[in-house]
Scaffold this active site. Structure first.
Site, PDB file in Angstrom:
ATOM      1  N   LYS A 199     -20.885  -9.052  17.798  1.00 15.29           N
ATOM      2  CA  LYS A 199     -20.784  -8.932  19.255  1.00 15.29           C
ATOM      3  C   LYS A 199     -19.490  -8.249  19.753  1.00 15.29           C
ATOM      4  O   LYS A 199     -19.490  -7.059  19.943  1.00 15.29           O
ATOM      5  CB  LYS A 199     -21.005 -10.292  19.900  1.00 15.29           C
ATOM      6  CG  LYS A 199     -22.479 -10.707  19.796  1.00 15.29           C
ATOM      7  CD  LYS A 199     -22.905 -11.725  20.834  1.00 15.29           C
ATOM      8  CE  LYS A 199     -24.407 -11.771  20.985  1.00 15.29           C
ATOM      9  NZ  LYS A 199     -25.079 -12.834  20.242  1.00 15.29           N
TER      10      LYS A 199
ATOM     11  N   TYR B 169     -28.612 -20.877  17.162  1.00 18.42           N
ATOM     12  CA  TYR B 169     -29.185 -19.533  17.253  1.00 18.42           C
ATOM     13  C   TYR B 169     -28.404 -18.622  16.318  1.00 18.42           C
ATOM     14  O   TYR B 169     -27.174 -18.567  16.384  1.00 18.42           O
ATOM     15  CB  TYR B 169     -29.117 -18.975  18.682  1.00 18.42           C
ATOM     16  CG  TYR B 169     -29.613 -17.554  18.726  1.00 18.42           C
ATOM     17  CD1 TYR B 169     -30.981 -17.282  18.704  1.00 18.42           C
ATOM     18  CD2 TYR B 169     -28.730 -16.471  18.715  1.00 18.42           C
ATOM     19  CE1 TYR B 169     -31.450 -15.971  18.674  1.00 18.42           C
ATOM     20  CE2 TYR B 169     -29.186 -15.170  18.688  1.00 18.42           C
ATOM     21  CZ  TYR B 169     -30.546 -14.926  18.667  1.00 18.42           C
ATOM     22  OH  TYR B 169     -31.006 -13.629  18.633  1.00 18.42           O
TER      23      TYR B 169
ATOM     24  N   ASP C 296     -21.142 -19.150  11.823  1.00 16.65           N
ATOM     25  CA  ASP C 296     -21.603 -17.987  12.580  1.00 16.65           C
ATOM     26  C   ASP C 296     -20.756 -17.898  13.851  1.00 16.65           C
ATOM     27  O   ASP C 296     -20.966 -18.667  14.794  1.00 16.65           O
ATOM     28  CB  ASP C 296     -23.093 -18.165  12.897  1.00 16.65           C
ATOM     29  CG  ASP C 296     -23.639 -17.056  13.795  1.00 16.65           C
ATOM     30  OD1 ASP C 296     -22.847 -16.254  14.322  1.00 16.65           O
ATOM     31  OD2 ASP C 296     -24.878 -17.012  13.972  1.00 16.65           O
TER      32      ASP C 296
ATOM     33  N   TYR D 122     -36.769  -9.699  24.476  1.00 13.58           N
ATOM     34  CA  TYR D 122     -37.564 -10.880  24.800  1.00 13.58           C
ATOM     35  C   TYR D 122     -38.401 -10.681  26.055  1.00 13.58           C
ATOM     36  O   TYR D 122     -38.362 -11.488  26.976  1.00 13.58           O
ATOM     37  CB  TYR D 122     -36.646 -12.099  25.000  1.00 13.58           C
ATOM     38  CG  TYR D 122     -35.722 -12.320  23.849  1.00 13.58           C
ATOM     39  CD1 TYR D 122     -36.193 -12.821  22.641  1.00 13.58           C
ATOM     40  CD2 TYR D 122     -34.374 -11.992  23.936  1.00 13.58           C
ATOM     41  CE1 TYR D 122     -35.352 -12.994  21.564  1.00 13.58           C
ATOM     42  CE2 TYR D 122     -33.523 -12.160  22.856  1.00 13.58           C
ATOM     43  CZ  TYR D 122     -34.029 -12.673  21.681  1.00 13.58           C
ATOM     44  OH  TYR D 122     -33.199 -12.846  20.626  1.00 13.58           O
TER      45      TYR D 122
HETATM   46  C1  LIG Z   1     -26.080 -12.732  19.150  1.00 17.61           C
HETATM   47  C2  LIG Z   1     -25.974 -13.656  18.020  1.00 17.61           C
HETATM   48  C3  LIG Z   1     -26.523 -13.339  16.759  1.00 17.61           C
HETATM   49  C4  LIG Z   1     -27.319 -12.075  16.515  1.00 17.61           C
HETATM   50  O1  LIG Z   1     -26.569 -10.914  16.667  1.00 17.61           O
HETATM   51  P1  LIG Z   1     -27.317  -9.520  16.952  1.00 17.61           P
HETATM   52  O2  LIG Z   1     -26.220  -8.511  16.974  1.00 17.61           O
HETATM   53  O3  LIG Z   1     -28.017  -9.680  18.264  1.00 17.61           O
HETATM   54  O4  LIG Z   1     -28.280  -9.299  15.830  1.00 17.61           O
HETATM   55  C5  LIG Z   1     -26.342 -14.241  15.735  1.00 17.61           C
HETATM   56  N1  LIG Z   1     -25.667 -15.387  15.915  1.00 17.61           N
HETATM   57  C6  LIG Z   1     -25.122 -15.722  17.099  1.00 17.61           C
HETATM   58  C7  LIG Z   1     -24.344 -16.989  17.222  1.00 17.61           C
HETATM   59  C8  LIG Z   1     -25.266 -14.878  18.195  1.00 17.61           C
HETATM   60  O5  LIG Z   1     -24.749 -15.225  19.380  1.00 17.61           O
END
Ligand SMILES: *Cc1c(COP(=O)(O)O)cnc(C)c1O
Length: 442
Positions: free
Chosen positions: A284, A152, A255, A15
């Protein structure tokens, strides 16, 4: 030419514009919770990584168990294609993930695992799974998603489309990402009232009813929206999403890429609500921050229904990377030992106590903690380079965004590390922002 100058000549950063003035620090070494970094002028600093390298390095740098797992796998093979081949690290990882995923005897279990190479890709796979599931169930028109404002879910196109439509990247990529249905952000955990939750329920239920024939699923970050604003909301709202999804035959995708693996105080944030999704995304912290790896888990029913109609239409080159899977298995092994729960509690208590003084600052709109996450929300945008520098001088690595200065320390942080992080956040905020508004303690 310094390494930082060579970087500025050729690399992009997250970014960020391609810029000769981008503030950057070179990492020379990392161990435990500590990064040893060097700035433009060659000055060296030791900082506690208050960001866990964006939620991921939960067991600290150069963790002996993770290092050993990587070395062991290196002596066998680092990568093989996953088409037509399999290997022990991937199979063990799938078994571990299935065993630890949110479960409820009255619901279909999450039992099938797609290994993806990043969080965003796992979200793409989750969206495809939901659409393919609906098509295979005789509902091919159901291709849209109900998502939450303030969410997000990643930076790839499908993931972007379900991110917050205002703060996300919809304005830049309208043609690519239009078409999803957005419900309001759930009320904040700290101030939610019965009436507020009921009103939110009615709005989401109304949208789902109106759009049911075209919706494949609902996607949300349970209990804590991360990069969309570090917004904690009541677990009851996750149960509401579960009920609405059930009512209309929608696939519920949770997610947990940021919230998974203990960060919010339960192994998964969905566990606060006792909710089992139909699809779960993790990433992550999956490899303890060593390598990029993520996964989308789905129920046996979804896997069988999709597969009755044909293949799941996704298959990355580096799917199931053995090195990453081996390290993930070691990381999940550390979690299975159970110490994370105490670690998260200790860190959460330390942050709640250490950040409390910020509530008295005029420029601070809110201070909140959930699990091992601490957030100071300012009343206006953070001067990111200035706060970053001020925190480094206090021995803390931060990466604020928008109006948020926040931390999610590695689980191996000691009470003293957490104290240093909280003091660094408070000190940096008051040093940088006290000149702008009056009445702030120096
Ligand atoms: C970081 C994140 C993503 C994306 O993961 P990347 O490994 O950066 O592609 C998707 N959803 C959430 C909630 C996140 O925190």
């Amino acid at each position: 030419m310094s390494l930082i100058d060579r970087d500025r000549a050729h690399l992009w950063h997250p970014y960020a514009p391609a810029s000769p003035r981008l503030p950057l620090w070179e990492v020379e070494d990392a161990e435990g919770v500590t990064l040893r970094i060097m700035d433009d002028d060659g000055a060296r600093h030791e900082v506690v990584d208050a960001m866990s390298s964006w939620w991921s390095a939960i067991h600290g740098y150069r963790n002996p168990l993770l290092d050993a797992a990587a070395r062991r796998q290196l002596t066998r093979f680092s990568h093989v294609m996953f088409g037509g081949l399999t290997h022990e690290p991937a199979v063990e990882l799938a078994e571990r993930l299935v065993a630890m995923a949110p479960a409820d005897p009255s619901r279909p279990a999450l039992e099938r695992v797609f290994l993806a190479d990043s969080g965003s890709v796992s979200v793409e796979v989750a969206l495809k799974l939901a659409v393919q599931f609906q098509a295979a169930s005789g509902r091919p028109r159901r291709q849209r998603f109900l998502a939450l404002r303030g969410g997000y879910h990643g930076d790839t196109t499908g993931a972007m489309s379900v991110c917050d439509p205002v703060d996300g990247m919809h304005a830049a990529f309208g043609g690519l990402v239009d078409g999803q249905v957005f419900a309001p952000r759930p009320p904040a955990a700290a101030t939610a009232t019965r009436e507020g939750i009921d009103t939110w329920h009615d709005m989401v239920a109304g949208l789902a009813r109106i759009h049911a024939d075209e919706l494949a699923g609902i996607i949300a970050e349970p209990v804590l929206q991360g990069a969309g604003g570090m917004h904690a909301y009541p677990p009851e709202c996750v149960r509401i999403l579960r009920d609405i999804a059930d009512r209309h035959g929608l696939v519920l995708i949770l997610d947990e890429i940021a919230t998974g693996f203990g960060r919010t105080g339960e192994l998964f944030a969905a566990d606060h609500a006792g909710v089992v999704p139909d699809i779960l995304c993790v990433g992550k912290a999956l490899t303890g921050g060593y390598l990029t790896l993520a996964a989308a888990l789905c129920t046996g029913e979804i896997a069988r229904t999709v597969s009755s109609a044909g293949p799941l239409l996704h298959g990355p080159t580096f799917m199931g990377n053995p090195l990453a899977c081996a390290v993930a298995n070691a990381s999940l092994g550390i979690l299975a030992a159970g110490g994370w729960r105490q670690d998260v509690r200790r860190i959460g208590e330390g942050l709640a106590c250490g950040l409390a003084p910020a509530k008295a600052f005029d420029i601070v709109a809110d201070v909140r903690t959930i699990g091992a996450v601490g957030v100071v929300e300012l009343a206006h945008p953070v001067d990111v380079p200035a706060v970053t520098r001020a925190a480094i001088r206090r021995g803390v690595w931060l990466r604020p965004f928008r109006n948020l200065v926040y931390t999610m320390p590695p689980y191996v942080s000691t009470a003293a590390d957490v104290e240093r992080i909280a003091a660094g956040m408070i000190g940096a905020i008051s040093e940088v922002h006290s000149g702008i508004h009056e009445g702030v303690p120096a």
